[in-house]
Scaffold this motif. Structure first.
Motif, PDB file in Angstrom:
ATOM      1  N   GLU A 206     -39.623   0.189   1.425  1.00 57.70           N
ATOM      2  CA  GLU A 206     -40.641   1.112   1.934  1.00 57.70           C
ATOM      3  C   GLU A 206     -40.017   2.227   2.776  1.00 57.70           C
ATOM      4  O   GLU A 206     -40.720   3.162   3.173  1.00 57.70           O
ATOM      5  CB  GLU A 206     -41.662   0.340   2.777  1.00 57.70           C
ATOM      6  CG  GLU A 206     -42.359  -0.783   2.016  1.00 57.70           C
ATOM      7  CD  GLU A 206     -43.111  -1.717   2.941  1.00 57.70           C
ATOM      8  OE1 GLU A 206     -43.259  -1.377   4.143  1.00 57.70           O
ATOM      9  OE2 GLU A 206     -43.537  -2.786   2.473  1.00 57.70           O
ATOM     10  N   GLY A 207     -38.735   2.094   3.068  1.00 62.07           N
ATOM     11  CA  GLY A 207     -38.050   3.144   3.805  1.00 62.07           C
ATOM     12  C   GLY A 207     -37.340   2.648   5.047  1.00 62.07           C
ATOM     13  O   GLY A 207     -37.598   1.561   5.553  1.00 62.07           O
ATOM     14  N   ASP A 208     -36.422   3.484   5.493  1.00 57.66           N
ATOM     15  CA  ASP A 208     -35.605   3.242   6.682  1.00 57.66           C
ATOM     16  C   ASP A 208     -35.749   4.503   7.526  1.00 57.66           C
ATOM     17  O   ASP A 208     -35.265   5.567   7.165  1.00 57.66           O
ATOM     18  CB  ASP A 208     -34.156   3.026   6.245  1.00 57.66           C
ATOM     19  CG  ASP A 208     -33.186   2.860   7.400  1.00 57.66           C
ATOM     20  OD1 ASP A 208     -33.610   2.939   8.568  1.00 57.66           O
ATOM     21  OD2 ASP A 208     -31.985   2.662   7.134  1.00 57.66           O
ATOM     22  N   LYS A 209     -36.462   4.396   8.650  1.00 65.34           N
ATOM     23  CA  LYS A 209     -36.755   5.586   9.438  1.00 65.34           C
ATOM     24  C   LYS A 209     -35.563   6.023  10.274  1.00 65.34           C
ATOM     25  O   LYS A 209     -34.887   5.202  10.883  1.00 65.34           O
ATOM     26  CB  LYS A 209     -37.950   5.345  10.368  1.00 65.34           C
ATOM     27  CG  LYS A 209     -39.281   5.338   9.662  1.00 65.34           C
ATOM     28  CD  LYS A 209     -40.426   5.218  10.648  1.00 65.34           C
ATOM     29  CE  LYS A 209     -41.736   4.909   9.918  1.00 65.34           C
ATOM     30  NZ  LYS A 209     -42.835   4.657  10.864  1.00 65.34           N
ATOM     31  N   ARG A 210     -35.310   7.319  10.280  1.00 69.68           N
ATOM     32  CA  ARG A 210     -34.401   7.938  11.229  1.00 69.68           C
ATOM     33  C   ARG A 210     -35.270   8.598  12.308  1.00 69.68           C
ATOM     34  O   ARG A 210     -36.061   9.488  12.014  1.00 69.68           O
ATOM     35  CB  ARG A 210     -33.501   8.956  10.551  1.00 69.68           C
ATOM     36  CG  ARG A 210     -32.779   9.946  11.480  1.00 69.68           C
ATOM     37  CD  ARG A 210     -31.908   9.267  12.547  1.00 69.68           C
ATOM     38  NE  ARG A 210     -30.915   8.385  12.028  1.00 69.68           N
ATOM     39  CZ  ARG A 210     -29.696   8.761  11.635  1.00 69.68           C
ATOM     40  NH1 ARG A 210     -29.352  10.034  11.701  1.00 69.68           N
ATOM     41  NH2 ARG A 210     -28.838   7.866  11.188  1.00 69.68           N
ATOM     42  N   ILE A 211     -35.129   8.123  13.524  1.00 71.71           N
ATOM     43  CA  ILE A 211     -35.869   8.662  14.664  1.00 71.71           C
ATOM     44  C   ILE A 211     -34.865   9.361  15.570  1.00 71.71           C
ATOM     45  O   ILE A 211     -33.869   8.761  15.965  1.00 71.71           O
ATOM     46  CB  ILE A 211     -36.602   7.551  15.445  1.00 71.71           C
ATOM     47  CG1 ILE A 211     -37.502   6.740  14.513  1.00 71.71           C
ATOM     48  CG2 ILE A 211     -37.417   8.151  16.598  1.00 71.71           C
ATOM     49  CD1 ILE A 211     -38.080   5.483  15.153  1.00 71.71           C
ATOM     50  N   VAL A 212     -35.115  10.625  15.870  1.00 71.64           N
ATOM     51  CA  VAL A 212     -34.217  11.405  16.712  1.00 71.64           C
ATOM     52  C   VAL A 212     -34.780  11.458  18.129  1.00 71.64           C
ATOM     53  O   VAL A 212     -35.966  11.752  18.328  1.00 71.64           O
ATOM     54  CB  VAL A 212     -34.018  12.822  16.153  1.00 71.64           C
ATOM     55  CG1 VAL A 212     -33.337  13.727  17.173  1.00 71.64           C
ATOM     56  CG2 VAL A 212     -33.188  12.764  14.867  1.00 71.64           C
TER      57      VAL A 212
ATOM     58  N   ASP B 177     -32.034   4.066  13.672  1.00 73.91           N
ATOM     59  CA  ASP B 177     -32.527   3.668  12.357  1.00 73.91           C
ATOM     60  C   ASP B 177     -33.374   2.414  12.500  1.00 73.91           C
ATOM     61  O   ASP B 177     -32.937   1.416  13.110  1.00 73.91           O
ATOM     62  CB  ASP B 177     -31.353   3.394  11.414  1.00 73.91           C
ATOM     63  CG  ASP B 177     -30.517   4.642  11.158  1.00 73.91           C
ATOM     64  OD1 ASP B 177     -31.059   5.755  11.344  1.00 73.91           O
ATOM     65  OD2 ASP B 177     -29.344   4.508  10.787  1.00 73.91           O
ATOM     66  N   VAL B 178     -34.573   2.450  11.934  1.00 67.13           N
ATOM     67  CA  VAL B 178     -35.523   1.342  12.036  1.00 67.13           C
ATOM     68  C   VAL B 178     -36.088   1.052  10.646  1.00 67.13           C
ATOM     69  O   VAL B 178     -36.609   1.951   9.978  1.00 67.13           O
ATOM     70  CB  VAL B 178     -36.678   1.664  13.009  1.00 67.13           C
ATOM     71  CG1 VAL B 178     -37.619   0.463  13.129  1.00 67.13           C
ATOM     72  CG2 VAL B 178     -36.138   2.047  14.387  1.00 67.13           C
ATOM     73  N   ILE B 179     -35.998  -0.195  10.219  1.00 67.28           N
ATOM     74  CA  ILE B 179     -36.482  -0.622   8.905  1.00 67.28           C
ATOM     75  C   ILE B 179     -37.821  -1.330   9.057  1.00 67.28           C
ATOM     76  O   ILE B 179     -38.010  -2.149   9.967  1.00 67.28           O
ATOM     77  CB  ILE B 179     -35.455  -1.544   8.218  1.00 67.28           C
ATOM     78  CG1 ILE B 179     -34.194  -0.748   7.854  1.00 67.28           C
ATOM     79  CG2 ILE B 179     -36.050  -2.181   6.958  1.00 67.28           C
ATOM     80  CD1 ILE B 179     -33.085  -1.591   7.242  1.00 67.28           C
ATOM     81  N   GLY B 180     -38.731  -1.007   8.138  1.00 73.54           N
ATOM     82  CA  GLY B 180     -40.010  -1.701   8.099  1.00 73.54           C
ATOM     83  C   GLY B 180     -40.879  -1.502   9.323  1.00 73.54           C
ATOM     84  O   GLY B 180     -41.766  -2.311   9.591  1.00 73.54           O
ATOM     85  N   GLY B 181     -40.617  -0.440  10.064  1.00 76.68           N
ATOM     86  CA  GLY B 181     -41.431  -0.157  11.241  1.00 76.68           C
ATOM     87  C   GLY B 181     -41.167  -1.048  12.420  1.00 76.68           C
ATOM     88  O   GLY B 181     -41.840  -0.922  13.457  1.00 76.68           O
ATOM     89  N   GLU B 182     -40.133  -1.944  12.321  1.00 78.47           N
ATOM     90  CA  GLU B 182     -39.936  -2.888  13.425  1.00 78.47           C
ATOM     91  C   GLU B 182     -38.504  -3.327  13.684  1.00 78.47           C
ATOM     92  O   GLU B 182     -38.210  -3.851  14.761  1.00 78.47           O
ATOM     93  CB  GLU B 182     -40.783  -4.135  13.197  1.00 78.47           C
ATOM     94  CG  GLU B 182     -40.476  -4.893  11.905  1.00 78.47           C
ATOM     95  CD  GLU B 182     -41.306  -6.164  11.767  1.00 78.47           C
ATOM     96  OE1 GLU B 182     -41.606  -6.779  12.807  1.00 78.47           O
ATOM     97  OE2 GLU B 182     -41.666  -6.533  10.625  1.00 78.47           O
ATOM     98  N   TRP B 183     -37.585  -3.128  12.741  1.00 77.34           N
ATOM     99  CA  TRP B 183     -36.246  -3.696  12.897  1.00 77.34           C
ATOM    100  C   TRP B 183     -35.220  -2.595  13.159  1.00 77.34           C
ATOM    101  O   TRP B 183     -34.902  -1.802  12.274  1.00 77.34           O
ATOM    102  CB  TRP B 183     -35.852  -4.474  11.646  1.00 77.34           C
ATOM    103  CG  TRP B 183     -36.747  -5.636  11.340  1.00 77.34           C
ATOM    104  CD1 TRP B 183     -37.622  -5.750  10.298  1.00 77.34           C
ATOM    105  CD2 TRP B 183     -36.845  -6.845  12.081  1.00 77.34           C
ATOM    106  NE1 TRP B 183     -38.257  -6.955  10.350  1.00 77.34           N
ATOM    107  CE2 TRP B 183     -37.810  -7.669  11.438  1.00 77.34           C
ATOM    108  CE3 TRP B 183     -36.222  -7.330  13.241  1.00 77.34           C
ATOM    109  CZ2 TRP B 183     -38.156  -8.919  11.900  1.00 77.34           C
ATOM    110  CZ3 TRP B 183     -36.570  -8.589  13.707  1.00 77.34           C
ATOM    111  CH2 TRP B 183     -37.519  -9.365  13.047  1.00 77.34           C
TER     112      TRP B 183
END
Length: 319
Positions: free
Chosen positions: A207-213, A273-279
């Protein structure tokens, strides 16, 4: 006030300007009237408490294939003639990189170095994140095949990756049968002297791997990086695609937990980097990326936000 900015980075001709965060920072600095110089980490020299480099004055423009102009090289004293050093060369986080942080640390009381070189050295992406293990997936750091096998038996599917890798390189998924795990650990133990990172495989990576700056501890924005067909890796550099996203309550909690420590350490520009909204899987401090895609989706100006923070810090250091 115009600043003299020395950018420690990779060769200018090698960057891909369409999505390169360093290039975006340079464009933003130039638009503010700051004077830019380019040099590479291997060009640093030190003697008698002076740190200098052979640097090129540089101007930039958003024209593919004709994106920079160098002036004649000069001997630039980074402690006396530069107001800001941007440490932006890509990993590997090797002895050359580490040595550059030691040298830049010697001028950090006179020149603002972003990110703080001592903190960059002491916070490698996949090691410092262990301080926030409560937000991480089950994780093992080891060179031991026996320990890796026990971890696989406990978690069913795992991912093995280099502890100091970057850009999605050399990341392997191992299934429940453990096929090739022994060979993989053998190859890793031959290729790397340090331990390796082994983590439980997270199916939600599809579902994606978020990059949060985060900029000086504040959330600047995020993108969701979605793996390509047949891939578990979502990095844009290996074929992942970017999508607009919002942050979950858990991701906001992670950012709030990180913020005070980022400020304390002088880590002004950070990508997590956060996977699945939680990891939480990485805290990128060496040369974070993603700001061009974030701004494209959100209509924001993250490079401008970063320069606002740099200018505040520089002004505060002069008082």
């Amino acid at each position: 006030m115009p600043l003299t900015v020395a950018v420690q980075m990779d060769p200018m001709e090698s960057i891909r300007i369409k999505g390169d965060s360093t290039f975006a920072l340079m464009l933003s600095a130039q638009a503010r009237g700051h004077r830019l110089f380019h040099y590479q980490a291997g060009d640093l020299s030190w003697s008698n408490d002076r740190l200098w480099t052979q640097a090129h004055p540089v101007t930039v423009q958003r024209v593919e294939g004709d994106h920079f102009r160098f002036g004649d090289p000069v001997r630039l004293d980074l402690g006396e003639e530069a107001d800001v050093v941007l440490m932006r060369q890509d990993p590997p986080f090797d002895l050359g990189y580490i040595t550059a942080t030691h040298l830049l640390e010697r001028i950090a009381e006179r020149t603002l170095v972003v990110n703080d070189p001592a903190s960059v050295r002491n916070a490698p992406e996949k090691v410092w994140v262990l301080d926030f293990a409560r937000f991480m997936p089950p994780t093992l750091v080891t060179r031991s095949l026996a320990d890796a096998r026990a971890f696989l038996a406990e978690h069913g599917e795992i991912v093995v990756k280099p502890l100091h890798g970057n850009g999605g390189k050399a990341i392997f998924k191992v299934g429940r049968d453990g096929a090739n795990l022994a060979s993989l650990i053998e190859v890793f133990n031959t290729a790397y002297r340090e331990p390796h990172m082994v983590q439980a495989f997270l199916p939600t990576v599809a579902e994606g791997d978020k990059r949060i700056v985060l900029v000086d501890g504040e959330i600047a924005g995020a993108i969701n990086r979605i793996p390509g067909e047949g891939e578990i890796r979502s990095n844009l550099a290996v074929g992942g695609s970017a999508a607009k996203t919002e942050l979950t309550p858990r991701e906001l909690e992670i950012c709030a937990a990180l913020a005070p420590e980022l400020k304390r350490r002088g880590l002004l520009f950070v990508g997590i980097d956060v996977i699945g909204g939680e990891w939480l899987t990485e805290i990128n401090v060496t040369s974070p990326t993603g700001i061009v895609a974030i701004d494209a989706f959100n209509g924001t100006d993250t490079a401008g936000m970063i320069w606002d923070a740099i200018e505040r810090k520089h002004e505060g250091s002069r008082r």
